[in-house]
Design a protein around this motif. Structure first.
Motif, PDB file in Angstrom:
ATOM      1  N   GLY A 162       0.816  -1.207   0.000  1.00  0.00           N
ATOM      2  CA  GLY A 162       0.000   0.000   0.000  1.00  0.00           C
ATOM      3  C   GLY A 162       0.846   1.251   0.000  1.00  0.00           C
ATOM      4  O   GLY A 162       2.022   1.248   0.368  1.00  0.00           O
ATOM      5  N   ALA A 163       0.216   2.342  -0.434  1.00  0.00           N
ATOM      6  CA  ALA A 163       0.848   3.658  -0.437  1.00  0.00           C
ATOM      7  C   ALA A 163      -0.227   4.704  -0.180  1.00  0.00           C
ATOM      8  O   ALA A 163      -1.357   4.569  -0.659  1.00  0.00           O
ATOM      9  CB  ALA A 163       1.541   3.929  -1.774  1.00  0.00           C
ATOM     10  N   CYS A 164       0.114   5.714   0.587  1.00  0.00           N
ATOM     11  CA  CYS A 164      -0.830   6.785   0.892  1.00  0.00           C
ATOM     12  C   CYS A 164      -0.105   8.123   0.816  1.00  0.00           C
ATOM     13  O   CYS A 164       1.095   8.208   1.092  1.00  0.00           O
ATOM     14  CB  CYS A 164      -1.477   6.592   2.265  1.00  0.00           C
ATOM     15  N   VAL A 165      -0.837   9.153   0.443  1.00  0.00           N
ATOM     16  CA  VAL A 165      -0.284  10.489   0.247  1.00  0.00           C
ATOM     17  C   VAL A 165      -1.033  11.457   1.145  1.00  0.00           C
ATOM     18  O   VAL A 165      -2.266  11.440   1.205  1.00  0.00           O
ATOM     19  CB  VAL A 165      -0.389  10.918  -1.229  1.00  0.00           C
ATOM     20  N   TYR A 166      -0.275  12.326   1.843  1.00  0.00           N
ATOM     21  CA  TYR A 166      -0.828  13.331   2.735  1.00  0.00           C
ATOM     22  C   TYR A 166      -0.414  14.709   2.248  1.00  0.00           C
ATOM     23  O   TYR A 166       0.705  14.889   1.734  1.00  0.00           O
ATOM     24  CB  TYR A 166      -0.336  13.123   4.173  1.00  0.00           C
ATOM     25  N   ILE A 167      -1.293  15.648   2.405  1.00  0.00           N
ATOM     26  CA  ILE A 167      -0.989  17.034   2.066  1.00  0.00           C
ATOM     27  C   ILE A 167      -0.913  17.832   3.358  1.00  0.00           C
ATOM     28  O   ILE A 167      -1.835  17.801   4.185  1.00  0.00           O
ATOM     29  CB  ILE A 167      -2.030  17.615   1.083  1.00  0.00           C
ATOM     30  N   ARG A 168       0.208  18.477   3.571  1.00  0.00           N
ATOM     31  CA  ARG A 168       0.451  19.236   4.795  1.00  0.00           C
ATOM     32  C   ARG A 168       0.637  20.709   4.435  1.00  0.00           C
ATOM     33  O   ARG A 168       1.332  21.035   3.455  1.00  0.00           O
ATOM     34  CB  ARG A 168       1.699  18.716   5.526  1.00  0.00           C
ATOM     35  N   THR A 169       0.026  21.581   5.223  1.00  0.00           N
ATOM     36  CA  THR A 169       0.098  23.017   4.970  1.00  0.00           C
ATOM     37  C   THR A 169       0.521  23.746   6.237  1.00  0.00           C
ATOM     38  O   THR A 169       0.222  23.316   7.359  1.00  0.00           O
ATOM     39  CB  THR A 169      -1.263  23.547   4.503  1.00  0.00           C
ATOM     40  N   SER A 205       7.011   0.946  -3.022  1.00  0.00           N
ATOM     41  CA  SER A 205       7.624   2.237  -3.320  1.00  0.00           C
ATOM     42  C   SER A 205       7.326   2.670  -4.747  1.00  0.00           C
ATOM     43  O   SER A 205       7.131   3.864  -5.021  1.00  0.00           O
ATOM     44  CB  SER A 205       9.135   2.160  -3.093  1.00  0.00           C
ATOM     45  N   VAL A 206       7.277   1.717  -5.678  1.00  0.00           N
ATOM     46  CA  VAL A 206       6.881   2.042  -7.053  1.00  0.00           C
ATOM     47  C   VAL A 206       5.444   2.551  -7.077  1.00  0.00           C
ATOM     48  O   VAL A 206       5.120   3.530  -7.766  1.00  0.00           O
ATOM     49  CB  VAL A 206       7.044   0.808  -7.962  1.00  0.00           C
ATOM     50  N   LEU A 207       4.567   1.887  -6.322  1.00  0.00           N
ATOM     51  CA  LEU A 207       3.173   2.321  -6.242  1.00  0.00           C
ATOM     52  C   LEU A 207       3.070   3.735  -5.691  1.00  0.00           C
ATOM     53  O   LEU A 207       2.281   4.559  -6.182  1.00  0.00           O
ATOM     54  CB  LEU A 207       2.398   1.331  -5.370  1.00  0.00           C
ATOM     55  N   LEU A 208       3.874   4.048  -4.684  1.00  0.00           N
ATOM     56  CA  LEU A 208       3.865   5.389  -4.105  1.00  0.00           C
ATOM     57  C   LEU A 208       4.407   6.417  -5.092  1.00  0.00           C
ATOM     58  O   LEU A 208       3.858   7.531  -5.206  1.00  0.00           O
ATOM     59  CB  LEU A 208       4.692   5.400  -2.822  1.00  0.00           C
ATOM     60  N   ALA A 209       5.475   6.097  -5.805  1.00  0.00           N
ATOM     61  CA  ALA A 209       6.036   7.041  -6.776  1.00  0.00           C
ATOM     62  C   ALA A 209       5.032   7.360  -7.876  1.00  0.00           C
ATOM     63  O   ALA A 209       4.895   8.526  -8.296  1.00  0.00           O
ATOM     64  CB  ALA A 209       7.319   6.461  -7.367  1.00  0.00           C
ATOM     65  N   ARG A 210       4.309   6.350  -8.354  1.00  0.00           N
ATOM     66  CA  ARG A 210       3.282   6.597  -9.371  1.00  0.00           C
ATOM     67  C   ARG A 210       2.147   7.439  -8.805  1.00  0.00           C
ATOM     68  O   ARG A 210       1.628   8.341  -9.486  1.00  0.00           O
ATOM     69  CB  ARG A 210       2.739   5.267  -9.884  1.00  0.00           C
ATOM     70  N   LEU A 211       1.749   7.153  -7.577  1.00  0.00           N
ATOM     71  CA  LEU A 211       0.653   7.898  -6.966  1.00  0.00           C
ATOM     72  C   LEU A 211       1.023   9.363  -6.776  1.00  0.00           C
ATOM     73  O   LEU A 211       0.220  10.271  -7.044  1.00  0.00           O
ATOM     74  CB  LEU A 211       0.288   7.254  -5.629  1.00  0.00           C
ATOM     75  N   ILE A 212       2.244   9.630  -6.322  1.00  0.00           N
ATOM     76  CA  ILE A 212       2.686  11.013  -6.147  1.00  0.00           C
ATOM     77  C   ILE A 212       2.740  11.730  -7.494  1.00  0.00           C
ATOM     78  O   ILE A 212       2.367  12.911  -7.610  1.00  0.00           O
ATOM     79  CB  ILE A 212       4.056  11.044  -5.443  1.00  0.00           C
ATOM     80  N   ALA A 213       3.200  11.044  -8.528  1.00  0.00           N
ATOM     81  CA  ALA A 213       3.263  11.663  -9.854  1.00  0.00           C
ATOM     82  C   ALA A 213       1.873  12.013 -10.363  1.00  0.00           C
ATOM     83  O   ALA A 213       1.669  13.092 -10.954  1.00  0.00           O
ATOM     84  CB  ALA A 213       3.974  10.725 -10.830  1.00  0.00           C
ATOM     85  N   ASN A 214       0.893  11.129 -10.133  1.00  0.00           N
ATOM     86  CA  ASN A 214      -0.478  11.425 -10.556  1.00  0.00           C
ATOM     87  C   ASN A 214      -1.066  12.590  -9.771  1.00  0.00           C
ATOM     88  O   ASN A 214      -1.729  13.468 -10.337  1.00  0.00           O
ATOM     89  CB  ASN A 214      -1.352  10.178 -10.382  1.00  0.00           C
TER      90      ASN A 214
END
Length: 564
Positions: A162-169, A205-214
């Motif tokens: 799994g991979a997850c992305v967070y946005i921090r401000t 990590s590949v899944l996370l890299a693709r997710l961040i790019a999208n």
């Protein structure tokens, strides 16, 4: 704009009543005066949205089914629509059940084994908790964020990745907010396609890299910094080593990861602080509802972060991790080849090209410093020129026929795959390779019987051919080949002599252009019509021998008509 084209927009909805002030009541999805309360939801793009609180909600209707077949289980899993991956840990548990059904080869309308049926029934009971989930739609905190960070986390287990992305401000006052933006999950392969845990971590990590790019290509905000985190020190070591250092599986994935996100943007995080660990292990809705690690991510500060740097972790890898890193390292084979090289002789041939005689005379003068008996006479003797020529011939043969020369020096025959095999090569007393041949009993000279072998692509070969071509009055290629074979046998000599002949400027200038004779006009008897036999000719042939009692020679008389 749409109205001018005949597209009348309806079902307007907003969490701000002022935005709907100019919209007719019939075109509004929810009547703000009557229906806009805390329980009103609107289904937008398959997700339930509550305009009043500006939150996403999840609705799960528990079906009343007596038997849970494989077909019904798949239908219930598909009803969990989650395009952003906000419920990824829950859906992973459902996917694992479906994977187990495929592993057990259960038919579509057959009941799963008892333990699996009981587990699925209990899991469906927990899904009713999803109705109490409320996820804020707004992920960027504050009206005017000062900096926006994008952080991603990846993790893997033997069951799922799994991979997850967070946005921090961070706003101008220094207040920090962090929200889950999206996530992605995949099940680990089973059966013959199972792989090691470090490789699964790399796939995560590949899944996370693709997710961040999208995400980076979709969101229309300026990102101050992008960072990725993993709890695998092996993956960090692979990323740090670069793609060229590893075997194919690791090299391809490291290259893809570093294409989206450089290795310097990857750091280590403890497993307890990794929110992607929830995806790889799975979780029930009760564990996910109030889990701050999942919805807001781990505690993080722009100054201190929440992990040490990559270098400090790679330096403290365990023995098992070091073995896993080295197992994927590309094996390097080193071959030591002793290659003959004499740059001085090469430079000499290049410097005096195309004057062979000058090259040999200069070399003979230099050789006098080595052989003291040659200094008595100031003029060069023929054997000194011959000695200089032998040095260059031996140098060229060592460059082009090194393996054959080595086998002949060892009293062995050349390889049958060699281009010299058909010539039966031999070594003379000077160590030069010569053609064996079958002319030992002839009265020819030794150089004609056993000519010296020369390669076709060497500067010495062209020097010798150009010298023979000039000394024999710029002869043609066939004559040049015959002259050169009095002493040298050049591999594919016919094409080499033709090349030397074509490159000769003097021959090109002296070669006359072919002259074609202009034919005269045909006579009138040949081109004007006449009656047959108006113009005739007589042809004679003979004498011819005839067979009879009295043999006499016969004359053949033939009358031919010029026109017919």
């Amino acid at each position: 704009m749409f109205e001018s084209g005949g597209f009348h927009l309806r079902k307007w909805a907003s969490n701000c009543t002022a935005a709907l002030a100019g919209v007719p009541i019939l075109d509004i999805e929810v009547n703000t005066a009557i229906d806009l309360d805390d329980s009103t939801t609107i289904k937008a793009l398959g997700m339930h949205w509550q305009p009043c609180s500006d939150e996403f909600k999840f609705v799960f209707h528990q079906p009343e089914i007596s038997q849970h077949t494989k077909r019904i289980i798949l239908s219930q899993i598909a009803s969990l629509f989650d395009p952003l991956g906000l419920l990824a840990p829950v859906i992973v548990k459902a996917k694992l059940v479906m994977q187990k059904l495929w592993e057990l080869r259960v038919d579509w309308d057959a009941n799963p084994p008892g333990e699996l049926t009981t587990y699925w029934h209990s899991f469906v009971q927990h899904l009713s908790v999803l109705n109490n989930f409320q996820v804020p739609r707004r992920v960027i905190g504050g009206c005017k964020p000062h900096r926006i960070y994008l952080h991603g986390y990846s993790d893997a287990s033997e069951r799922a990745i799994g991979a997850c992305v967070y946005i921090r401000t961070i706003d101008e006052a220094g207040n920090l907010s962090s929200h889950l933006l999206c996530s992605k999950s995949k099940l680990a392969p089973i059966g013959n396609h199972r792989t090691t845990l470090p490789r699964l971590e790399l796939c995560a990590s590949v899944l996370l890299a693709r997710l961040i790019a999208n995400v980076q290509s979709i969101i229309n905000v300026t990102i101050f910094e992008i960072h990725a985190w993993t709890d695998s020190q092996v993956v960090l070591a692979w990323l740090k080593g670069g793609a060229s250092k590893w075997k194919t599986f690791v090299a391809n994935r490291v290259a893809e990861i570093t294409t989206h996100l450089p290795a310097i943007n990857w750091d280590h995080i403890n497993t307890q602080q990794n929110p992607a660990d929830l995806i790889s292990r799975g979780a029930i809705p009760e564990q996910l509802r109030d889990n701050s690690l999942w919805w807001n991510g781990p505690v993080w500060s722009p100054k201190s972060g929440h992990s040490q740097s990559t270098d400090s972790y790679v330096s403290s890898v365990t023995l098992q991790e070091a073995q896993q890193i080295g197992r994927e390292q590309k094996t390097m084979s080193v071959s030591l080849i002793a290659a003959y090289q004499n740059s001085f002789l090469d430079n000499m041939m290049t410097r005096f090209y195309p004057d062979l005689l000058m090259l040999l005379r200069v070399t003979a003068r230099l050789l006098r410093f080595r052989y003291y008996n040659s200094r008595e006479n100031s003029r060069l003797l023929p054997y000194e020129i011959e000695r200089a020529l032998r040095i260059y011939v031996k140098h060229i043969q060592q460059l082009h026929f090194g393996s054959e020369l080595l086998r002949l020096q060892q009293k062995r025959e050349v390889s049958r795959h060699s281009s010299l095999n058909q010539l039966k090569p031999m070594l003379d007393e000077c160590g030069l390779i010569r053609v064996g041949g079958r002319l030992q009993h002839s009265g020819l000279s030794y150089d004609v019987i056993h000519p010296i072998l020369l390669p076709r692509q060497s500067i010495l070969t062209f020097l010798i051919l150009q010298y023979d071509h000039a000394t024999h009055h710029h002869c043609g290629p066939q004559t040049l080949l015959a002259v050169s074979r009095r002493r040298f046998w050049i591999i594919r000599g016919a094409s080499t002599t033709r090349k030397v002949y074509r490159q000769c400027i003097i021959c090109a200038k002296a070669k006359p252009a072919p002259v074609f004779q202009q034919m005269g006009q045909l006579p009138s008897d040949r081109v004007q019509p006449h009656p047959p036999f108006s113009i005739t000719g007589v042809d004679y042939a003979g004498p011819l021998d005839t067979v009879g009692r009295r043999a006499r020679g016969a004359i053949l008389n033939n009358f031919a008509a010029s026109t017919s």
